[in-house]
Design a protein around this motif. Structure first.
Motif, PDB file in Angstrom:
ATOM      1  N   VAL A  71      11.987 -19.168  92.581  1.00 20.32           N
ATOM      2  CA  VAL A  71      10.697 -18.846  91.950  1.00 20.32           C
ATOM      3  C   VAL A  71      10.551 -17.330  91.727  1.00 20.32           C
ATOM      4  N   ALA A  72      10.993 -16.518  92.718  1.00 24.09           N
ATOM      5  CA  ALA A  72      10.832 -15.061  92.606  1.00 24.09           C
ATOM      6  C   ALA A  72      11.572 -14.484  91.397  1.00 24.09           C
ATOM      7  N   GLY A  73      12.587 -15.184  90.934  1.00 26.16           N
ATOM      8  CA  GLY A  73      13.358 -14.696  89.790  1.00 26.16           C
ATOM      9  C   GLY A  73      12.717 -15.044  88.455  1.00 26.16           C
ATOM     10  N   LEU A  74      11.618 -15.772  88.485  1.00 25.26           N
ATOM     11  CA  LEU A  74      10.990 -16.220  87.232  1.00 25.26           C
ATOM     12  C   LEU A  74       9.535 -15.802  87.068  1.00 25.26           C
ATOM     13  N   VAL A  75       8.877 -15.464  88.184  1.00 25.60           N
ATOM     14  CA  VAL A  75       7.446 -15.156  88.081  1.00 25.60           C
ATOM     15  C   VAL A  75       7.219 -14.016  87.094  1.00 25.60           C
ATOM     16  N   GLY A  76       6.124 -14.130  86.354  1.00 26.60           N
ATOM     17  CA  GLY A  76       5.776 -13.085  85.394  1.00 26.60           C
ATOM     18  C   GLY A  76       6.323 -13.332  84.006  1.00 26.60           C
ATOM     19  N   ALA A  77       7.145 -14.381  83.827  1.00 29.30           N
ATOM     20  CA  ALA A  77       7.700 -14.636  82.490  1.00 29.30           C
ATOM     21  C   ALA A  77       6.577 -15.070  81.542  1.00 29.30           C
ATOM     22  N   PRO A  78       6.532 -14.502  80.323  1.00 23.39           N
ATOM     23  CA  PRO A  78       5.453 -14.834  79.383  1.00 23.39           C
ATOM     24  C   PRO A  78       5.313 -16.334  79.117  1.00 23.39           C
ATOM     25  N   HIS A  79       6.433 -17.077  79.080  1.00 26.73           N
ATOM     26  CA  HIS A  79       6.372 -18.519  78.782  1.00 26.73           C
ATOM     27  C   HIS A  79       5.482 -19.247  79.788  1.00 26.73           C
ATOM     28  N   LEU A  80       5.500 -18.789  81.037  1.00 26.84           N
ATOM     29  CA  LEU A  80       4.725 -19.471  82.083  1.00 26.84           C
ATOM     30  C   LEU A  80       3.233 -19.278  81.842  1.00 26.84           C
ATOM     31  N   ALA A  81       2.841 -18.029  81.562  1.00 28.86           N
ATOM     32  CA  ALA A  81       1.416 -17.755  81.330  1.00 28.86           C
ATOM     33  C   ALA A  81       0.947 -18.451  80.053  1.00 28.86           C
ATOM     34  N   GLU A  82       1.771 -18.353  78.997  1.00 31.53           N
ATOM     35  CA  GLU A  82       1.372 -18.940  77.701  1.00 31.53           C
ATOM     36  C   GLU A  82       1.183 -20.452  77.801  1.00 31.53           C
ATOM     37  N   ASN A  83       1.933 -21.105  78.677  1.00 28.56           N
ATOM     38  CA  ASN A  83       1.848 -22.567  78.784  1.00 28.56           C
ATOM     39  C   ASN A  83       1.169 -23.024  80.055  1.00 28.56           C
ATOM     40  N   ASN A  84       0.530 -22.045  80.728  1.00 34.94           N
ATOM     41  CA  ASN A  84      -0.228 -22.372  81.932  1.00 34.94           C
ATOM     42  C   ASN A  84       0.611 -23.139  82.966  1.00 34.94           C
ATOM     43  N   ILE A  85       1.855 -22.670  83.171  1.00 39.79           N
ATOM     44  CA  ILE A  85       2.739 -23.340  84.137  1.00 39.79           C
ATOM     45  C   ILE A  85       2.706 -22.547  85.444  1.00 39.79           C
ATOM     46  N   GLN A  86       2.327 -23.233  86.544  1.00 37.61           N
ATOM     47  CA  GLN A  86       2.276 -22.598  87.869  1.00 37.61           C
ATOM     48  C   GLN A  86       3.579 -22.896  88.597  1.00 37.61           C
ATOM     49  N   ILE A  87       4.282 -21.855  89.035  1.00 37.52           N
ATOM     50  CA  ILE A  87       5.499 -22.149  89.808  1.00 37.52           C
ATOM     51  C   ILE A  87       5.394 -21.698  91.265  1.00 37.52           C
ATOM     52  N   GLU A  88       4.436 -20.782  91.548  1.00 42.13           N
ATOM     53  CA  GLU A  88       4.291 -20.346  92.943  1.00 42.13           C
ATOM     54  C   GLU A  88       3.899 -21.556  93.794  1.00 42.13           C
ATOM     55  N   GLY A  89       4.604 -21.733  94.908  1.00 37.80           N
ATOM     56  CA  GLY A  89       4.242 -22.823  95.822  1.00 37.80           C
ATOM     57  C   GLY A  89       4.863 -24.166  95.496  1.00 37.80           C
ATOM     58  N   ILE A  90       5.681 -24.270  94.435  1.00 40.04           N
ATOM     59  CA  ILE A  90       6.300 -25.578  94.152  1.00 40.04           C
ATOM     60  C   ILE A  90       7.287 -25.922  95.276  1.00 40.04           C
ATOM     61  N   THR A  91       7.441 -27.214  95.544  1.00 39.55           N
ATOM     62  CA  THR A  91       8.332 -27.615  96.639  1.00 39.55           C
ATOM     63  C   THR A  91       9.566 -28.367  96.121  1.00 39.55           C
ATOM     64  N   GLU A  92       9.543 -28.700  94.828  1.00 42.94           N
ATOM     65  CA  GLU A  92      10.690 -29.398  94.234  1.00 42.94           C
ATOM     66  C   GLU A  92      11.090 -28.699  92.942  1.00 42.94           C
ATOM     67  N   PRO A  93      12.350 -28.850  92.491  1.00 41.34           N
ATOM     68  CA  PRO A  93      12.753 -28.223  91.228  1.00 41.34           C
ATOM     69  C   PRO A  93      11.858 -28.674  90.071  1.00 41.34           C
ATOM     70  N   LEU A  94      11.510 -27.723  89.215  1.00 39.62           N
ATOM     71  CA  LEU A  94      10.632 -28.027  88.079  1.00 39.62           C
ATOM     72  C   LEU A  94      11.271 -27.485  86.803  1.00 39.62           C
ATOM     73  N   ARG A  95      11.491 -28.367  85.821  1.00 41.93           N
ATOM     74  CA  ARG A  95      12.035 -27.880  84.547  1.00 41.93           C
ATOM     75  C   ARG A  95      10.904 -27.208  83.776  1.00 41.93           C
ATOM     76  N   ILE A  96      11.066 -25.924  83.505  1.00 44.40           N
ATOM     77  CA  ILE A  96       9.962 -25.182  82.889  1.00 44.40           C
ATOM     78  C   ILE A  96      10.232 -24.847  81.430  1.00 44.40           C
ATOM     79  N   PHE A  97      11.459 -25.108  80.964  1.00 51.68           N
ATOM     80  CA  PHE A  97      11.751 -24.812  79.555  1.00 51.68           C
ATOM     81  C   PHE A  97      12.929 -25.654  79.093  1.00 51.68           C
ATOM     82  N   GLU A  98      12.824 -26.141  77.852  1.00 53.40           N
ATOM     83  CA  GLU A  98      13.965 -26.761  77.189  1.00 53.40           C
ATOM     84  C   GLU A  98      13.856 -26.405  75.720  1.00 53.40           C
TER      85      GLU A  98
END
Ligand SMILES: NC(=O)C1=CN([C@@H]2O[C@H](COP(=O)(O)OP(=O)(O)OC[C@H]3O[C@@H](n4cnc5c(N)ncnc54)[C@H](OP(=O)(O)O)[C@@H]3O)[C@@H](O)[C@H]2O)C=CC1
Ligand SMILES: O=C([O-])CC(=O)C(=O)O
Length: 273
Positions: free
Chosen positions: A153-180
Motif C-alpha cells: 500500500v505504501a508504494g501506491l498511496v497518493g496516486a491520482p487514479h485512487l483519488a479520482e476514482n475514490n478508491i481507498q487502499i489504506e487499511g485493506i487486508t486483502e489484495p485489491l485490483r485497483i487498475f486494469e
C-alpha cells in the motif's frame, strides 16, 4: 607510461533522491570512461555536506545548467521536470538517461528532438526485468504484452487514479485490483509508480496495446512486476520482486540498473542487448 588516450565523458545527475544519490556515488567511485561533473537537487543545501565529501566533488547547479556542462545527463527527478531536463540535452546532440519514463508519453516530441539533433534518450531496465528480451522480440512481431504489478500500500498511496476514482487502499487486508487498462492510462493515473509499464510499452508494442493490471497488496513487502509477452519468436513471462529503497515507490535495483547501464557505455565487454 601510456598516455590516457580517451578523454572522459562528463556525466551529470538531475535529482539526488533514492536513485540519483546512489548513481552519483557510484560515478564518484569510478565508472570506466566517465566522470561526474555536476548534480542538481530541489534543496541543494540538504545535499551540500555529502556531495562535498565525495572524492571529486561535482558542482551543485540548477537543472538548467546541466546540459551545458555534461555530455550525459541522468534524469532521476520528479516526472514533471523531464521536459526541462531532457530537451536542452538532446537539442545539443547529447545523451539523456531517463528514469521518469512515464513522462515520455506526454513529451513524445523529445524523441523527435533527439533524432533531429543527433541526441539520444536511453531508458534503462530500471525497476523492470527483461526489456532486452522484449526489444529482441519486437524485431519480429509481438502479439501481446502485459504487465501485472503488485505493490504494498505504501508504494501506491497518493496516486491520482485512487483519488479520482475514490478508491481507498489504506487499511485493506486483502489484495485489491485497483487498475486494469492500457500502459498509457496507467502512466496517467500512477505517474510516480508505473514507469515500468511505459518502459515495457516503448520496448514492445506501444502504450495503447500494452495491457496493465495494478494490485494494492498488503501481503507483499516488495514491488512486484510480472511481464507476459507472446510473440512470433518466443513466449515468455518474467517476474521481479523489488526491495523498496528509502523511497517506498522506488525499488533498490533501479539505481543499480542505471549504474550497470552507465558501465556498459564504455565497457570492453558488454552483455545483453
Ligand atoms: N524507470 C524506472 O524503473 C523507475 C523510475 N522511477 C522514477 O525516477 C524518478 C526519481 O525517483 P526517486 O529517485 O525515487 O525520487 P525521489 O523522490 O527519491 O528523488 C527526487 C529528487 O528530485 C529532486 N528534485 C525535485 N525538484 C527538483 C528540481 N526542481 N531541480 C532539481 N532536482 C529536483 C529532489 O531534490 P531534493 O532531494 O532536494 O528534494 C530529489 O533529490 C521518479 O520520477 C520516479 O517515478 C522510480 C523507480 C523506477
Ligand atoms: O517498482 C519500482 O521500483 C518502481 C516502479 O514500479 C515504477 O517506477 O514503475
Amino acid at each position: 607510461m601510456m598516455a590516457d588516450s580517451k578523454a572522459k565523458t562528463r556525466v551529470a545527475v538531475a535529482g539526488l533522491g533514492a536513485i540519483g544519490t546512489d548513481v552519483a556515488k557510484a560515478l564518484d567511485q569510478g565508472i570506466e570512461g566517465l566522470t561526474l561533473v555536476a548534480v542538481s537537487a530541489n534543496s541543494p543545501d540538504k545535499h551540500r555536506g555529502w556531495v562535498a565529501e565525495l572524492k571529486s566533488a561535482p558542482k551543485l547547479v540548477p537543472i538548467e545548467q546541466l546540459a551545458e556542462v555534461a555530455d550525459i545527463v541522468v534524469e532521476c527527478a520528479p516526472s514533471k521536470l523531464v521536459r526541462s531536463i531532457v530537451a536542452p540535452v538532446v537539442e545539443r546532440g547529447k545523451t539523456a538517461v531517463v528514469l521518469s519514463v512515464g513522462a515520455l508519453l506526454q513529451n513524445e516530441d523529445l524523441v523527435d528532438l533527439a533524432r533531429a539533433h543527433g541526441g539520444q534518450i536511453i531508458v534503462p531496465n530500471g525497476a523492470l526485468i527483461g526489456l532486452d528480451a522484449v526489444t529482441a522480440a519486437a524485431v519480429g512481431t509481438i502479439h501481446s504484452a502485459k504487465l501485472v504489478t503488485r505493490k504494498p500500500v505504501a508504494g501506491l498511496v497518493g496516486a491520482p487514479h485512487l483519488a479520482e476514482n475514490n478508491i481507498q487502499i489504506e487499511g485493506i487486508t486483502e489484495p485489491l485490483r485497483i487498475f486494469e487498462g492500457s500502459a498509457r492510462d496507467a502512466a496517467k493515473g500512477f505517474p510516480a509508480n508505473l514507469n515500468v509499464a511505459v518502459a515495457l510499452s516503448l520496448a514492445g508494442i506501444g502504450p495503447d496495446r500494452t495491457r496493465v493490471e495494478i494490485w494494492a497488496d498488503p501481503t507483499v513487502t516488495r514491488n512486484t512486476h510480472r511481464i507476459e509477452v507472446d510473440s512470433d519468436s518466443a513466449r515468455f513471462s518474467m517476474m521481479i520482486e523489488n526491495i523498496p529503497s528509502e523511497n517506498p515507490k522506488t525499488g533498490r535495483i533501479t539505481a543499480l540498473s542505471v549504474i550497470a547501464c552507465l558501465r556498459k557505455l564504455r565497457a570492453s565487454l558488454r552483455i545483453g542487448t
